[in-house]
Motif scaffolding. Structure first.
Motif, PDB file in Angstrom:
ATOM      1  N   TRP A 144       0.638  -6.990  -2.889  1.00 27.85           N
ATOM      2  CA  TRP A 144       1.572  -6.138  -3.932  1.00 27.85           C
ATOM      3  C   TRP A 144       2.066  -5.111  -3.088  1.00 27.85           C
ATOM      4  O   TRP A 144       3.203  -4.772  -3.511  1.00 27.85           O
ATOM      5  CB  TRP A 144       0.851  -5.891  -5.037  1.00 27.85           C
ATOM      6  CG  TRP A 144       1.235  -5.120  -6.363  1.00 27.85           C
ATOM      7  CD1 TRP A 144       2.412  -5.485  -7.130  1.00 27.85           C
ATOM      8  CD2 TRP A 144       1.100  -3.745  -6.591  1.00 27.85           C
ATOM      9  NE1 TRP A 144       2.705  -4.421  -7.647  1.00 27.85           N
ATOM     10  CE2 TRP A 144       2.092  -3.208  -7.635  1.00 27.85           C
ATOM     11  CE3 TRP A 144       0.258  -2.582  -6.012  1.00 27.85           C
ATOM     12  CZ2 TRP A 144       1.981  -1.883  -8.084  1.00 27.85           C
ATOM     13  CZ3 TRP A 144       0.304  -1.512  -6.688  1.00 27.85           C
ATOM     14  CH2 TRP A 144       1.101  -1.102  -7.573  1.00 27.85           C
ATOM     15  N   LEU A 145       1.115  -4.309  -2.643  1.00 29.06           N
ATOM     16  CA  LEU A 145       1.732  -3.205  -1.822  1.00 29.06           C
ATOM     17  C   LEU A 145       2.772  -3.576  -0.935  1.00 29.06           C
ATOM     18  O   LEU A 145       3.898  -3.048  -0.901  1.00 29.06           O
ATOM     19  CB  LEU A 145       0.589  -2.463  -1.368  1.00 29.06           C
ATOM     20  CG  LEU A 145       0.752  -1.178  -0.552  1.00 29.06           C
ATOM     21  CD1 LEU A 145       1.777  -0.224  -1.383  1.00 29.06           C
ATOM     22  CD2 LEU A 145      -0.357  -0.744   0.266  1.00 29.06           C
ATOM     23  N   LEU A 205      -2.235  -2.019   7.529  1.00 30.18           N
ATOM     24  CA  LEU A 205      -1.001  -2.463   6.854  1.00 30.18           C
ATOM     25  C   LEU A 205       0.257  -1.459   7.362  1.00 30.18           C
ATOM     26  O   LEU A 205       1.354  -2.281   7.540  1.00 30.18           O
ATOM     27  CB  LEU A 205      -1.195  -1.917   5.287  1.00 30.18           C
ATOM     28  CG  LEU A 205       0.077  -2.663   4.332  1.00 30.18           C
ATOM     29  CD1 LEU A 205       0.234  -3.991   4.463  1.00 30.18           C
ATOM     30  CD2 LEU A 205      -0.192  -2.214   2.874  1.00 30.18           C
ATOM     31  N   THR A 206      -0.083  -0.437   7.674  1.00 27.60           N
ATOM     32  CA  THR A 206       1.070   0.359   8.457  1.00 27.60           C
ATOM     33  C   THR A 206       1.547  -0.434   9.809  1.00 27.60           C
ATOM     34  O   THR A 206       2.618  -0.606   9.722  1.00 27.60           O
ATOM     35  CB  THR A 206       0.458   1.762   8.707  1.00 27.60           C
ATOM     36  OG1 THR A 206       0.060   2.351   7.567  1.00 27.60           O
ATOM     37  CG2 THR A 206       1.540   2.490   9.439  1.00 27.60           C
ATOM     38  N   VAL A 262      -6.480  -9.730   7.631  1.00 24.71           N
ATOM     39  CA  VAL A 262      -7.073  -8.319   7.713  1.00 24.71           C
ATOM     40  C   VAL A 262      -7.790  -7.994   6.658  1.00 24.71           C
ATOM     41  O   VAL A 262      -8.927  -7.252   6.954  1.00 24.71           O
ATOM     42  CB  VAL A 262      -5.645  -7.272   7.680  1.00 24.71           C
ATOM     43  CG1 VAL A 262      -6.133  -5.939   7.335  1.00 24.71           C
ATOM     44  CG2 VAL A 262      -5.101  -7.505   8.696  1.00 24.71           C
ATOM     45  N   VAL A 263      -7.900  -8.382   5.252  1.00 25.49           N
ATOM     46  CA  VAL A 263      -8.710  -8.017   3.983  1.00 25.49           C
ATOM     47  C   VAL A 263      -9.999  -8.649   4.535  1.00 25.49           C
ATOM     48  O   VAL A 263     -10.978  -7.901   4.365  1.00 25.49           O
ATOM     49  CB  VAL A 263      -7.962  -7.922   3.133  1.00 25.49           C
ATOM     50  CG1 VAL A 263      -9.306  -7.975   1.931  1.00 25.49           C
ATOM     51  CG2 VAL A 263      -6.865  -7.417   2.946  1.00 25.49           C
ATOM     52  N   ARG A 264      -9.999  -9.644   4.692  1.00 23.25           N
ATOM     53  CA  ARG A 264     -11.288 -10.650   5.043  1.00 23.25           C
ATOM     54  C   ARG A 264     -12.234  -9.962   6.318  1.00 23.25           C
ATOM     55  O   ARG A 264     -13.388  -9.995   6.132  1.00 23.25           O
ATOM     56  CB  ARG A 264     -11.167 -12.034   5.306  1.00 23.25           C
ATOM     57  CG  ARG A 264     -10.324 -12.767   3.865  1.00 23.25           C
ATOM     58  CD  ARG A 264     -10.560 -14.231   4.129  1.00 23.25           C
ATOM     59  NE  ARG A 264      -9.949 -14.731   2.758  1.00 23.25           N
ATOM     60  CZ  ARG A 264     -10.696 -14.668   1.621  1.00 23.25           C
ATOM     61  NH1 ARG A 264     -11.974 -14.224   1.381  1.00 23.25           N
ATOM     62  NH2 ARG A 264      -9.897 -15.480   0.556  1.00 23.25           N
ATOM     63  N   ARG A 265     -11.330  -9.629   7.215  1.00 21.46           N
ATOM     64  CA  ARG A 265     -12.134  -9.084   8.394  1.00 21.46           C
ATOM     65  C   ARG A 265     -12.598  -7.454   8.189  1.00 21.46           C
ATOM     66  O   ARG A 265     -13.677  -7.149   8.754  1.00 21.46           O
ATOM     67  CB  ARG A 265     -11.362  -8.919   9.690  1.00 21.46           C
ATOM     68  CG  ARG A 265     -10.741 -10.306  10.222  1.00 21.46           C
ATOM     69  CD  ARG A 265     -11.507 -11.149  10.893  1.00 21.46           C
ATOM     70  NE  ARG A 265     -11.285 -12.491  10.908  1.00 21.46           N
ATOM     71  CZ  ARG A 265     -10.861 -13.052  12.024  1.00 21.46           C
ATOM     72  NH1 ARG A 265     -10.349 -12.253  12.996  1.00 21.46           N
ATOM     73  NH2 ARG A 265     -10.413 -14.164  12.364  1.00 21.46           N
TER      74      ARG A 265
END
Length: 191
Positions: A91-92, A157-158, A183-186
């Motif tokens: 979303w971001l 994210l950046t 990325v989130v899962r790691r």
């Protein structure tokens, strides 16, 4: 100094476009006036100098990047989980992609801040506030992970968006949503 808030906002929006398209060196009053479609000299009636213009461009970028009131609360309603973090990061990323010009302008401002201590102080203050808010929302929302989890997500994210906007072919075999999920899962611990 002129006080028409709508004209000031239009000039700042034009300045963001110039900054994103031409970089900080291309950000002149003349370039802003041309982009805004106003008579030459208009910008100098609203901003005393280039430093003030840069500072107010930074403020305007953050106004445009701030989510609508209530949208964060709505996004945080589902049960806290790693899957929710994936969705929030997507979303971001979509929100920032919709404001691509602002985000590129922010990158340019960050580079310019390495040469302008006042701008660096302003950006540091605003970015620190934003990061602290994200950490607080993450912790208060009982999301998996801690403050460092949020910092790592911010860094990731950046970097992903920097690549996505500046060298879009770099990760051509992977969609941004897929990269965000990886990325989130790691980074984020399992529920």
């Amino acid at each position: 100094m002129a006080r028409n808030p709508e004209r000031r906002a239009a000039l700042l929006d034009a300045a963001i476009e110039v900054l994103a398209d031409e970089g900080a060196r291309g950000l002149t009053f003349r370039a802003v006036d041309a982009r805004a479609g106003v008579p030459t000299g208009t910008s100098s009636n609203y901003f005393t100098d280039r430093d003030q213009l840069l500072s107010q461009v930074g403020d305007r970028i953050f106004v445009r990047l701030t989510p609508e009131p209530g949208s964060v609360d709505t996004a945080m309603r589902p049960e806290p989980s790693r899957e929710l973090v994936v969705e929030l990061m997507r979303w971001l990323a979509r929100r920032l992609a919709a404001e691509r010009t602002c985000y590129l302008g922010l990158f340019e401002l960050r580079l310019e801040a390495t040469r302008r201590p006042e701008l660096r102080d302003q950006l540091t203050k605003v970015l620190r506030h934003d990061l602290d808010l994200n950490i607080r929302l993450h912790l208060e929302g009982r999301m998996p992970g801690d403050a460092d989890t949020v910092r790592l997500l911010y860094f990731a994210l950046t970097g992903l968006l920097f690549d996505h906007f500046t060298v879009p072919g770099l990760h051509d075999d992977r969609e941004l949503d897929d990269l965000i999920e990886t990325v989130v899962r790691r980074i984020v611990p399992a529920d």
